[in-house]
Design an enzyme around this catalytic site. Structure first.
Site, PDB file in Angstrom:
ATOM      1  N   HIS A 152      17.311 -14.297 -16.418  1.00  0.00           N
ATOM      2  CA  HIS A 152      17.604 -13.405 -17.463  1.00  0.00           C
ATOM      3  C   HIS A 152      18.078 -12.117 -16.717  1.00  0.00           C
ATOM      4  CE1 HIS A 152      15.773 -15.261 -21.175  1.00  0.00           C
ATOM      5  NE2 HIS A 152      15.535 -16.234 -20.282  1.00  0.00           N
ATOM      6  N   LYS A 171      12.431 -19.013 -32.330  1.00  0.00           N
ATOM      7  CA  LYS A 171      11.699 -18.004 -32.980  1.00  0.00           C
ATOM      8  C   LYS A 171      11.017 -18.379 -34.449  1.00  0.00           C
ATOM      9  CE  LYS A 171      13.427 -14.808 -30.093  1.00  0.00           C
ATOM     10  NZ  LYS A 171      12.456 -14.071 -29.376  1.00  0.00           N
ATOM     11  N   ASN A 183       0.700  -1.274  -0.066  1.00  0.00           N
ATOM     12  CA  ASN A 183       0.082  -0.071   0.095  1.00  0.00           C
ATOM     13  C   ASN A 183       0.914   1.262   0.317  1.00  0.00           C
ATOM     14  OD1 ASN A 183      -2.522  -1.417  -0.096  1.00  0.00           O
ATOM     15  ND2 ASN A 183      -2.746  -0.954   2.172  1.00  0.00           N
ATOM     16  N   LYS A 217      15.152 -23.062 -25.991  1.00  0.00           N
ATOM     17  CA  LYS A 217      14.318 -22.408 -25.061  1.00  0.00           C
ATOM     18  C   LYS A 217      13.203 -21.950 -25.422  1.00  0.00           C
ATOM     19  CE  LYS A 217      13.909 -18.030 -22.624  1.00  0.00           C
ATOM     20  NZ  LYS A 217      13.133 -17.533 -23.463  1.00  0.00           N
ATOM     21  N   HIS A 250      12.499 -16.800 -16.322  1.00  0.00           N
ATOM     22  CA  HIS A 250      12.323 -15.528 -17.447  1.00  0.00           C
ATOM     23  C   HIS A 250      11.743 -14.494 -16.618  1.00  0.00           C
ATOM     24  CE1 HIS A 250      11.311 -13.187 -20.752  1.00  0.00           C
ATOM     25  NE2 HIS A 250      12.146 -13.833 -21.518  1.00  0.00           N
TER      26      HIS A 250
END
EC number: 4.1.1.39
Length: 473
Positions: A320, A168, A116, A194, A287
């Site tokens: 990372h 990718k 808070n 990965k 990650h």
């Protein structure tokens, strides 16, 4: 006449929570906040307000203060320092008694320190810059499931950084094509491939099919190369129950390592998964997706060095860490600071690296930093210099973008890595002489030669947003 037992009403926080003469205890949890106060709020009052709201205080005096030893349990603002070059804010050092926090619970620590209080009106902006966890608290936390040396023993890899690649495109591949991409990279010379952070279990590739095809790729690459291989299977899931289901299946099929998104997945889930990995002999890659939402604004949020400490307590074998030289945010000296926090047993205060406190980790294992994000073969000399051997150098586009394909990209990176390590071991200053080292290695590696030609003009020269405040005393 009635006896008056306490003074009702609102009091200045400084009356209770500002103690400039306080002597810090070895068992205190210490925090330093960068505070930007509202206009008209002086430094001592703002610092005391943060100490109060992050420990025992509320906005008014309450009679139940008399039912506890408030002087023991309260947080204390005990020092204020200038922020070099910025007179709109200041550093406030606050000490918290260890008994304010549940043992082994980074969740409880963060609920107090960054709860808070970050919405408190007395401050315009607030940033948690660093935390000192006493060894008495460190020993209540499980920490990394295995640590650096055990990982090297499991993977049978010594004397150099480990080499990885994020597959990718990160989304859209079928499970079979995904496994094929992993195989090509692993047979070409990678130690790991990965899952990216947002690869979970989408309609185009369900998690079980991905796990099966990836394990087939690992087994085939191991048979061909004679090396131990791995893939970070992301078990991050909508619920803890589903996360453990995926982790159990990864263990069943023989995977050596799994992965978790520790911020989006949650600290509670991460600590539980780290404990499971420790009990089941599984390495855990972490990650940091979502970290920049918290740590990139230099005036408000949580510095990444704090997120690093929290992860080491919660548990993970990899984390990372940025690259300094790649596409992601990362000041060099600050990055070196949190690399030390990940790996070393004892870290001395070093303001030149943004480290405000000594930190003793005792016998807790270290975490291996992972350099990832916009890196390619030309960065290899700098990466080996910055990160050293106990690291993972992870090239996604810098592997899969090779004109000759994934295996050639992996081979180029492996040759570059081994050339840099060999030159360093001979005493060559590879960060200065890197071009010559790579050029010589490329004479015997057409894959490296093509990679060097492909990425010779690629640079990421944007200025760092979150810079160190360098003029500390």
């Amino acid at each position: 006449m009635a006896v008056k037992t306490y003074n009702a009403g609102v009091k200045d926080y400084r009356n209770t929570y500002w103690e400039p003469d306080y002597s810090v205890k070895d068992t205190d949890i210490l925090a330093v906040f960068k505070i930007t106060p509202q206009a008209g709020v002086d430094r001592e009052e703002a610092a005391a307000a943060v100490a109060a709201e992050s420990s025992t205080g509320t906005w008014t005096t309450v009679w139940t203060d008399l039912l506890t030893d408030l002087d023991y349990y309260k947080g204390r603002a005990y020092r204020i320092e200038d922020v070099p070059g910025d007179d709109t804010c200041f550093y406030a050092f606050i000490a918290y008694p260890i008994d304010l926090f549940e043992e082994g619970s980074v969740v409880n620590v963060f609920t107090s320190l960054v709860g808070n209080v970050f919405g408190f009106k007395a401050v315009r902006a607030l940033r948690l810059e660093d935390v000192r966890f006493p060894i008495a608290y460190v020993k209540t936390c499980g920490g990394p499931p295995h640590g650096i040396q055990v990982e090297r023993d499991i993977m049978n890899k010594y004397g150099r950084p480990l080499l990885g690649c994020t597959i990718k495109p990160k989304l859209g591949l079928s499970a079979k094509n995904y496994g094929r991409a992993c195989y090509e990279g692993l047979r070409g010379g990678l130690d790991f491939t990965k899952d990216d952070e947002n690869v979970n279990s989408q309609p185009f590739m369900r998690w079980r099919q991905r796990f099966d095809f990836v394990m087939e790729a690992i087994q085939k690459a191991e048979a061909e190369t004679g090396e131990r291989k791995g893939h970070y299977l992301n078990v991050t899931a909508p619920t803890p129950e589903e996360m453990y289901k995926r982790a159990e299946y990864a263990k069943e099929i023989g995977a050596p390592i799994i992965m978790h998104d520790y911020i989006t997945g949650g600290f509670c889930a991460n600590t539980g998964l780290a404990n499971w990995c420790r009990d089941n002999g599984m390495l855990l890659h972490i990650h940091r997706a979502m970290h920049a939402v918290l740590d990139r604004n230099p005036h408000h949020g949580i510095h990444f060095r704090v997120l690093t400490k929290i992860l080491r307590l919660s548990g993970g074998d990899h984390l990372h860490s940025g690259t300094v030289v790649g596409k992601l945010e990362g000041d060099r000296e600050a990055t070196l600071g949190w690399i030390d926090i990940m790996r070393d047993r004892f870290i001395k205060e070093d303001r030149s690296r943004g480290i405000f406190f000594d930190q003793d980790w005792g016998s807790m294992p270290g975490v291996m930093p992972v350099a990832s994000g916009g890196i390619h073969v030309w960065h290899m000399p700098a990466l080996v210099t910055i990160f050293g051997d106990d690291s993972v150098l992870q090239f996604g586009g810098g592997t899969l973008g090779h004109p000759w394909g994934n295996a050639a990209g992996a081979a180029a990176n492996r040759v570059a890595l081994e050339a840099c390590v060999e030159a360093r071991n001979r005493g060559v200053a590879i960060e200065k002489e890197g071009k010559a080292v790579l050029t010589e290695a490329a004479k015997h590696s057409p894959e490296l030669k093509i990679a060097m030609e492909t990425w010779k003009e690629i640079k990421f020269e944007f200025d760092t947003v979150d810079k160190l405040d360098v003029a500390h005393k």
